[in-house]
Design an enzyme around this catalytic site. Structure first.
Site, PDB file in Angstrom:
ATOM      1  N   CYS A 225       0.806  -1.216   0.000  1.00  0.00           N
ATOM      2  CA  CYS A 225       0.000   0.000   0.000  1.00  0.00           C
ATOM      3  C   CYS A 225       0.849   1.281   0.000  1.00  0.00           C
ATOM      4  O   CYS A 225       1.431   1.614  -1.014  1.00  0.00           O
ATOM      5  CB  CYS A 225      -0.973  -0.062   1.175  1.00  0.00           C
ATOM      6  SG  CYS A 225      -2.393   0.989   0.956  1.00  0.00           S
TER       7      CYS A 225
ATOM      8  N   ARG B   1     -12.994   5.962  -0.671  1.00  0.00           N
ATOM      9  CA  ARG B   1     -11.877   5.093  -0.306  1.00  0.00           C
ATOM     10  C   ARG B   1     -12.095   3.723  -0.908  1.00  0.00           C
ATOM     11  O   ARG B   1     -13.233   3.265  -1.057  1.00  0.00           O
ATOM     12  CB  ARG B   1     -11.767   4.966   1.221  1.00  0.00           C
ATOM     13  CG  ARG B   1     -11.075   6.137   1.856  1.00  0.00           C
ATOM     14  CD  ARG B   1     -10.713   5.846   3.297  1.00  0.00           C
ATOM     15  NE  ARG B   1      -9.462   5.094   3.446  1.00  0.00           N
ATOM     16  CZ  ARG B   1      -8.262   5.634   3.307  1.00  0.00           C
ATOM     17  NH1 ARG B   1      -8.123   6.899   2.987  1.00  0.00           N
ATOM     18  NH2 ARG B   1      -7.174   4.888   3.468  1.00  0.00           N
TER      19      ARG B   1
ATOM     20  N   HIS C 123      -3.450  -5.814   2.525  1.00  0.00           N
ATOM     21  CA  HIS C 123      -3.064  -5.887   3.937  1.00  0.00           C
ATOM     22  C   HIS C 123      -3.664  -7.167   4.481  1.00  0.00           C
ATOM     23  O   HIS C 123      -4.228  -7.966   3.756  1.00  0.00           O
ATOM     24  CB  HIS C 123      -3.674  -4.709   4.702  1.00  0.00           C
ATOM     25  CG  HIS C 123      -3.022  -3.402   4.457  1.00  0.00           C
ATOM     26  ND1 HIS C 123      -1.838  -3.049   5.037  1.00  0.00           N
ATOM     27  CD2 HIS C 123      -3.414  -2.335   3.722  1.00  0.00           C
ATOM     28  CE1 HIS C 123      -1.526  -1.809   4.677  1.00  0.00           C
ATOM     29  NE2 HIS C 123      -2.460  -1.350   3.862  1.00  0.00           N
TER      30      HIS C 123
HETATM   31  N1  GLN Z   1      -2.125   6.752   2.418  1.00  0.00           N
HETATM   32  C1  GLN Z   1      -2.278   5.865   1.328  1.00  0.00           C
HETATM   33  C2  GLN Z   1      -3.669   5.818   0.728  1.00  0.00           C
HETATM   34  O1  GLN Z   1      -4.634   6.115   1.393  1.00  0.00           O
HETATM   35  C3  GLN Z   1      -1.851   4.495   1.781  1.00  0.00           C
HETATM   36  C4  GLN Z   1      -2.789   3.838   2.757  1.00  0.00           C
HETATM   37  C5  GLN Z   1      -2.303   2.508   3.262  1.00  0.00           C
HETATM   38  O2  GLN Z   1      -1.111   2.223   3.287  1.00  0.00           O
HETATM   39  N2  GLN Z   1      -3.223   1.684   3.700  1.00  0.00           N
HETATM   40  O3  GLN Z   1      -3.757   5.478  -0.424  1.00  0.00           O
END
Ligand code: GLN
Length: 285
Positions: free
Chosen positions: A106, A147, A235
Site C-alpha cells: 500500500c 476510499r 493488507h
Molecule cells: N495513504 C495511502 C492511501 O490512502 C496508503 C494507505 C495505506 O497504506 N493503507 O492510499
C-alpha cells in the site's frame, strides 16, 4: 580406527530489512515479518531482522540484505518518511538491480512509484523505481472522494517462480493438494490512492481482481511485479493468509544466493490450516 566425522551442514541464513516499522505499519503489517521468519525457520533457515528508521545511516548497504519489507501508512506517515526514503534511492535502486526481494504494501508500494498525490493535493515524491503513479481517488474529477476499502481477492497473472519449480519436480497429486497449487491472493484493502502502471515487458500487474478494487477503480488489476519487487494493496496481514507468497519471497531470496531448497524440503510443512483460511477468505465479500 578413526571415526568418519560427518561435517555439519552450514545453516542457511537470510537477512531481512524492515523499513520504518514505527511509521509504516498498518492493519497488522508486522504479521508479514513474522510469517517470513516462521516459515523460514520451520525449514531450518535462520532469519536475522534489522529495522531501518529515519536515523539509520544513509550509507547502509541495502544490497547486503536478502528481503526487504515496506508496510503501509497513512498519508501523514508517508510524508514523514518520504525525504529519508528519497535520500536512500541510490542504495535501494542498486539493491533492486541486484535482485533484492522486496514486499511493499500500500503506502510502501506507492512510495516506490513516481509519486502519490494525497486527497489534500499534496504530491509526495516516490523513488520512481516502479513505473507507476498514484493519485488519491477523485483528485482528477473533483468528485466526492471514495476510499477503496474491503476484502480483496485476486488471481495471479503468472505462476510464481516457486510454482514453476515445484510443478516440474513434484508428482502431480502432491502438487495439486499443496498450498502451491493456489493461484489466488487474498487480503484486505484500505486506501484512497489509485495506482496506474505504465506496463511494459519488465513491469506489470501482479494479479487480476476477483473481488474488490485493487490498484484503482478502473482496470481490475492488483499490485505490481517488477524484477523481485512485489507491490500490493493487500493488507491483512497478507502473508499468513498467502503462504505460497511467503515461500515465493524466500525462494527468490535463496535463488539470488544460489542456495535453493529441494522440492521435498519445500513440501515439508503441514499447510492444511493455512489452505483452509485462504479458501475461506476467497469466499468473503
Ligand atoms: N495513504 C495511502 C492511501 O490512502 C496508503 C494507505 C495505506 O497504506 N493503507 O492510499
Amino acid at each position: 580406527m578413526s571415526q568418519v566425522q560427518s561435517i555439519p551442514k552450514k545453516k542457511k541464513r537470510l537477512r531481512l530489512l524492515h523499513f520504518y516499522p514505527d511509521l509504516l505499519n498498518l492493519y497488522g503489517d508486522y504479521g508479514n515479518i513474522l510469517a517470513i521468519q516462521r516459515r523460514a525457520e520451520w525449514r531450518g533457515i535462520e532469519v536475522e531482522i534489522d529495522n531501518l528508521d529515519l536515523n539509520s545511516p544513509l550509507d547502509l548497504n541495502i544490497k547486503d540484505y536478502d528481503i526487504a519489507f515496506i508496510g503501509g501508512g497513512q498519508d501523514r506517515q508517508q510524508v514523514k518518511v518520504a525525504d529519508d526514503f528519497l535520500a536512500r534511492k541510490e542504495k535501494i535502486a542498486e539493491a533492486v538491480n541486484d535482485g533484492l526481494v522486496i514486499l511493499a504494501i500500500c503506502g510502501g508500494y506507492q512510495l516506490l512509484g513516481k509519486y502519490y498525490e494525497s486527497s489534500e493535493g499534496e504530491q509526495i515524491p516516490g523513488l520512481g523505481i516502479l513505473d507507476v503513479e498514484t493519485q488519491a481517488q477523485g483528485r482528477k474529477s473533483k468528485e466526492k472522494q471514495k476510499r477503496l476499502i474491503g476484502n480483496l481477492s485476486a488471481k495471479l497473472k503468472k505462476p510464481l517462480k516457486i510454482q514453476d519449480y515445484l510443478q516440474e519436480k513434484l508428482d502431480f497429486i502432491l502438487y495439486r493438494d499443496s498450498i502451491y497449487a493456489c493461484d489466488t491472493l487474498v487480503g484486505f484493502e484500505n486506501h484512497s490512492g489509485e495506482t496506474y502502471i505504465h506496463a511494459s515487458e519488465e513491469i506489470g500487474a501482479l494479479a487480476e481482481v476477483i473481488q474488490g478494487n485493487g490498484n484503482n477503480l478502473v482496470d481490475k488489476q492488483e499490485g505490481v511485479l517488477y524484477k523481485n519487487i512485489f507491490g500490493t494493496y493487500l493488507h491483512g496481514s497478507l502473508l499468513p493468509k498467502n503462504p505460497h507468497l511467503v515461500d515465493e519471497l524466500i525462494f527468490r531470496a535463496l535463488d539470488r544466493r544460489g542456495e535453493q531448497l529441494s522440492a521435498e524440503e519445500w513440501l515439508s510443512l503441514d499447510d492444511s490450516f493455512e489452505l483452509q483460511a485462504h479458501k475461506k477468505a476467497l469466499s468473503l465479500r
